[in-house]
Write an enzyme that holds these catalytic residues in place. Structure first.
Site, PDB file in Angstrom:
ATOM      1  N   GLU A 103      42.220  32.986  42.142  1.00 11.54           N
ATOM      2  CA  GLU A 103      42.661  32.340  43.396  1.00 11.54           C
ATOM      3  C   GLU A 103      42.264  33.144  44.632  1.00 11.54           C
ATOM      4  OE1 GLU A 103      46.492  30.419  43.573  1.00 11.54           O
ATOM      5  OE2 GLU A 103      46.605  30.397  41.386  1.00 11.54           O
ATOM      6  N   SER A 130      40.165  40.035  45.747  1.00  7.26           N
ATOM      7  CA  SER A 130      40.550  40.899  46.866  1.00  7.26           C
ATOM      8  C   SER A 130      39.463  40.950  47.929  1.00  7.26           C
ATOM      9  CB  SER A 130      40.843  42.313  46.351  1.00  7.26           C
ATOM     10  OG  SER A 130      42.000  42.316  45.540  1.00  7.26           O
ATOM     11  N   GLY A 160      53.793  58.350  29.761  1.00 10.95           N
ATOM     12  CA  GLY A 160      52.934  59.164  28.923  1.00 10.95           C
ATOM     13  C   GLY A 160      52.319  58.347  27.808  1.00 10.95           C
TER      14      GLY A 160
END
Length: 401
Positions: free
Chosen positions: A384, A387, A360
């Site tokens: 490196e 994605s 929270g």
């Protein structure tokens, strides 16, 4: 801030049950067990990321952990770089302090090209110092207009009577401004694309190199832009063959890609551990947070995401070690490393976000462990090999199968 505080001693030690998987042997398990205890005992003030990174390098070197970044012939712990050892080290260090993991990883990545293709003289000069922490290494590949598209780099290396002159810029360079040397990639054939790149060792005190432009990012991580202006290096600074730099850079990144997945895995495991303790202790509506089925389902999802990432990460490291020892080709490993890096970093982002949500308001409070992890994990999906690049690697591999 100090490396992650451990108010609950039972959760401070990184988990080791996964080491019983068949990917590892007894030597790996012994390595992990020793590192877990050592990492738990370290307390580093990380308020100043550059000072803290230097501190971590010194500690890791003194304790012998940096010896896993170089081969035995040059002061290393093992005959050759062992991906499973690198995975264990990075996962465990990242669990305790992402900055400690960073300090370790850059010693390996920054010296990797010298390990792979350096001359005996280069290896003797740099690798033993890397293994002890006496020299801090850096890997200078990215440029303002050449990140994922490495072939687009414009840093120029021009032959001179005694060596080479470098002119141009590198940016997003980890350890920039604090490294003792930079393995730097530059164009030696400007119109040859990826086939016109060469690698050079540039010592930090080389005239014409300016590393003072530090870059501030959302998580502690010493970065800088490097400017090369008439920067001259000797002929002996060339690493490997002329115009062989692109292949060398990719080989270096390939070795350490699975270890990036391991770092993400370590952060995810830490967030999960924090979430479990919090769920058991947080009182809400007359019961604990963990008594709610929604919490249990969320923890189950987090655990499954971590296990999936772990199996891909360990498989990739195992494949690399097996192919390296047999002399076999590496297409299978390259794809496995891409799958591991993609899955582990993306899954870790999800796990850490779920952990933060459980906390929270306290989850976004600066200084909270999950808040720190939330900032630390984000860059791993980019550096490196982003994605998207890993998806391209996997797609091309599938079409060639």
């Amino acid at each position: 801030m100090v490396a992650f505080e451990h108010p609950h001693p039972h959760r401070a030690l990184a988990p080791t049950a996964h080491l019983e998987l068949p990917f590892f042997d007894d030597a790996h398990r012994a390595l992990a067990n020793g590192l877990v205890v050592w990492a738990h005992e370290q307390h580093v003030d990380e308020t100043d990321d550059r000072a803290a990174c230097k501190d971590w390098v010194q500690r890791l070197g003194a304790a012998g952990w940096l010896r896993y970044c170089v081969p035995e012939a040059h002061g290393g712990a093992l005959p050759a770089l062992d991906s499973r050892a690198l995975v264990i080290l990075r996962e465990t260090l990242a669990y305790h302090s992402p900055l400690a993991d960073f300090a370790f990883a850059m010693q390996g990545l920054g010296s990797g090209a010298i390990t792979l293709a350096g001359t005996p003289a280069q290896q003797a000069r740099y690798l033993p110092a890397v293994a002890t922490g006496q020299k801090i290494a850096a890997f200078a590949l990215s440029e303002p207009e050449a990140g994922s598209d490495v072939a687009a780099m414009s840093l120029r290396a021009t032959p001179t009577a005694s060596g080479w002159q470098l002119d141009g810029q590198k940016t997003w360079i980890s350890n920039g401004g604090m490294a003792d040397f930079y393995v730097t990639f530059a164009k030696t054939e400007p119109d040859a694309g990826a086939r016109g790149i060469s690698a050079f060792i540039v010592d930090a005190d080389t005239a014409g190199l300016d590393s003072s432009a530090h870059i501030q990012v959302m998580a502690p991580h010493p970065l800088a832009t490097l400017t090369f202006s008439g920067c001259t290096v000797a002929r002996e600074a060339l690493v490997g063959n002329v115009n062989g730099g692109f292949k060398l850079a990719m080989q270096t990144l390939d070795i350490f890609r699975a270890s990036v997945a391991a770092a993400a895995l370590g952060m995810a495991r830490r967030a999960f551990a924090e979430a479990v303790v919090h769920a058991k202790q947080r009182k809400m509506f007359g019961q604990t947070l963990g008594d709610f089925q929604l919490t249990q389902a969320r923890l189950g999802e987090m655990g499954a995401l971590i296990d999936a990432a772990a199996l891909l990460t360990y498989r990739a490291a195992w494949l690399r070690d097996r192919s390296s020892s047999s002399g076999a080709g590496t297409p299978a490993y390259t794809a496995a490393a891409a799958a591991a890096k993609l899955t582990a970093t993306e899954n870790a982002q999800k796990v850490i976000d779920m952990a933060l949500q459980m906390f929270g308001g306290r989850g976004v409070q600066v200084g909270n462990t999950v808040e720190h992890l939330y900032r630390d994990i984000r860059s791993l999906r980019i550096y490196e090999g982003a994605s998207e690049v890993q998806l391209l690697i996997l797609g091309k591999h599938a079409l060639k199968a």
